[in-house]
Design a protein around this motif. Structure first.
Motif, PDB file in Angstrom:
ATOM      1  N   UNK A 146       0.943  -1.153  -0.193  1.00  0.00           N
ATOM      2  CA  UNK A 146       0.056   0.151  -0.066  1.00  0.00           C
ATOM      3  C   UNK A 146       1.000   1.219   0.092  1.00  0.00           C
ATOM      4  N   UNK A 147       0.478   2.218  -0.972  1.00  0.00           N
ATOM      5  CA  UNK A 147       1.326   3.424  -0.970  1.00  0.00           C
ATOM      6  C   UNK A 147       0.412   4.565  -0.681  1.00  0.00           C
ATOM      7  N   UNK A 148       0.892   5.748   0.032  1.00  0.00           N
ATOM      8  CA  UNK A 148       0.380   6.749   0.260  1.00  0.00           C
ATOM      9  C   UNK A 148       0.865   8.163  -0.368  1.00  0.00           C
ATOM     10  N   UNK A 149      -0.175   8.919  -0.622  1.00  0.00           N
ATOM     11  CA  UNK A 149      -0.080  10.252  -1.289  1.00  0.00           C
ATOM     12  C   UNK A 149       0.047  11.408  -0.359  1.00  0.00           C
ATOM     13  N   UNK A 150       1.016  12.022  -0.367  1.00  0.00           N
ATOM     14  CA  UNK A 150       1.230  13.127   0.532  1.00  0.00           C
ATOM     15  C   UNK A 150       0.790  14.419  -0.315  1.00  0.00           C
ATOM     16  N   UNK A 151       0.329  15.537   0.199  1.00  0.00           N
ATOM     17  CA  UNK A 151       0.035  15.665   1.793  1.00  0.00           C
ATOM     18  C   UNK A 151      -1.161  14.895   2.201  1.00  0.00           C
ATOM     19  N   UNK A 152      -1.439  14.028   3.144  1.00  0.00           N
ATOM     20  CA  UNK A 152      -2.718  13.485   3.300  1.00  0.00           C
ATOM     21  C   UNK A 152      -3.697  14.491   3.789  1.00  0.00           C
ATOM     22  N   UNK A 153      -4.893  14.115   3.498  1.00  0.00           N
ATOM     23  CA  UNK A 153      -6.273  15.133   3.788  1.00  0.00           C
ATOM     24  C   UNK A 153      -6.398  15.428   4.958  1.00  0.00           C
ATOM     25  N   UNK A 154      -6.879  16.435   5.388  1.00  0.00           N
ATOM     26  CA  UNK A 154      -7.412  16.956   6.840  1.00  0.00           C
ATOM     27  C   UNK A 154      -8.828  16.579   7.072  1.00  0.00           C
ATOM     28  N   UNK A 155      -9.032  15.132   7.010  1.00  0.00           N
ATOM     29  CA  UNK A 155     -10.359  14.562   7.119  1.00  0.00           C
ATOM     30  C   UNK A 155     -10.319  13.564   8.268  1.00  0.00           C
ATOM     31  N   UNK A 156     -11.480  13.632   8.908  1.00  0.00           N
ATOM     32  CA  UNK A 156     -11.603  12.735  10.071  1.00  0.00           C
ATOM     33  C   UNK A 156     -12.029  11.180   9.601  1.00  0.00           C
ATOM     34  N   UNK A 157     -11.793  10.236  10.555  1.00  0.00           N
ATOM     35  CA  UNK A 157     -11.842   8.852  10.013  1.00  0.00           C
ATOM     36  C   UNK A 157     -13.375   8.463   9.966  1.00  0.00           C
ATOM     37  N   UNK A 158     -14.195   9.242  10.742  1.00  0.00           N
ATOM     38  CA  UNK A 158     -15.630   8.735  10.548  1.00  0.00           C
ATOM     39  C   UNK A 158     -16.285   9.911   9.653  1.00  0.00           C
TER      40      UNK A 158
END
Length: 263
Positions: free
Chosen positions: A209-221
């Motif tokens: 699994x790869x992640x794209x920066x910057x990560x979003x400012x969003x809640x997990x719920x």
């Protein structure tokens, strides 16, 4: 104990953790949960300004609800990239092995945008994935799902795609981090399950699994968009690629799994 509390506990008890009840997936523990657990240990070895870029996991043996010993070591720390190796153990058995690449951002003339988010109907207009005890994994009760593409598991469809909306029911009091995202992108059933006509187990063998920066400012719920596609399947194994976007359609993560199928 919600997911935020689990993450805090793992950060505090580096090296010896307990797998909580309520997260089972057949005879094992939900892969996204143990991946998040190992990531907490591996990221503790790396400077805070270095972001997780790629994580490759091998699910060696089932993890049960008992004490887990976690370990991590730096293989190499360069100017930009740090490579870390990690393991989870229960007793004398390695249950999960991981290789992580953490990297600092740097200037580049190359810019290629990732795949755009699918055009889904709003979550309230989509079919909920039901929980059926004994058929649907226990851990799915921690999430809410809305199917926007594909069919329900064990419906015998020929469609190769499965996706929709997903969110934690009680997973976050703040912004989603890597641990939350690992759980969210792994929460959906394998996209091969709707192809089956009767219930049968399936499990991950390997996962990158790869992640794209910057990560979003969003809640997990908050709602997240997910789409998976079976790229190839034969001999009881399948290759599945998946993607996760935030509510606004920003690409967050790319995933590829080798899944074992017992049906």
């Amino acid at each position: 104990m919600n997911f935020d509390q689990l993450l805090l506990e793992w950060r505090t008890n580096q090296g010896a953790d307990t797998v909580p009840a309520g997260w089972t997936q057949g005879r094992a523990t939900f892969g996204g949960l143990v991946a998040a657990m190992l990531h907490e240990n591996m990221s503790a070895e790396v400077a805070q300004d270095s972001s997780l870029r790629s994580l490759t996991l091998s699910f060696v043996a089932p993890v049960d609800t008992d004490v887990v010993q976690s370990s991590a070591e730096i293989l190499r720390a360069g100017r930009s990239v740090t490579q870390v190796q990690g393991h989870l153990r229960q007793g004398d058995v390695i249950t999960l092995a991981g290789l992580a690449s953490f990297g600092r951002g740097r200037e580049s003339s190359i810019l290629v945008n990732g795949p755009i988010a699918p055009e889904y109907a709003p979550p309230e207009e989509c079919t909920a994935l039901p929980y059926i005890e004994g058929i649907v994994p226990e851990f799915t009760q921690k999430f809410e799902y809305r199917i926007a593409r594909g069919q329900l598991p064990f419906s015998g469809t020929e469609e190769k795609q499965l996706g929709g909306w997903v969110r934690f029911k009680d997973g976050s009091d703040g912004i989603a981090g890597i641990g939350h995202l690992l759980a969210l992108i792994d929460a959906w059933p394998p996209a091969t399950l709707p192809m089956l006509k009767t219930p049968a187990p399936a499990s991950s063998l390997t996962w990158t699994v790869e992640f794209m920066e910057p990560l979003p400012k969003q809640r997990a719920d908050d709602w997240w968009q997910y789409l998976a596609e079976v790229e190839q399947a034969e001999d009881g194994y399948a290759v599945i690629q998946a993607r996760l976007w935030d509510t606004d359609g920003k690409l967050v993560s790319l995933s590829r799994q080798m899944v074992t199928i017992f049906g």
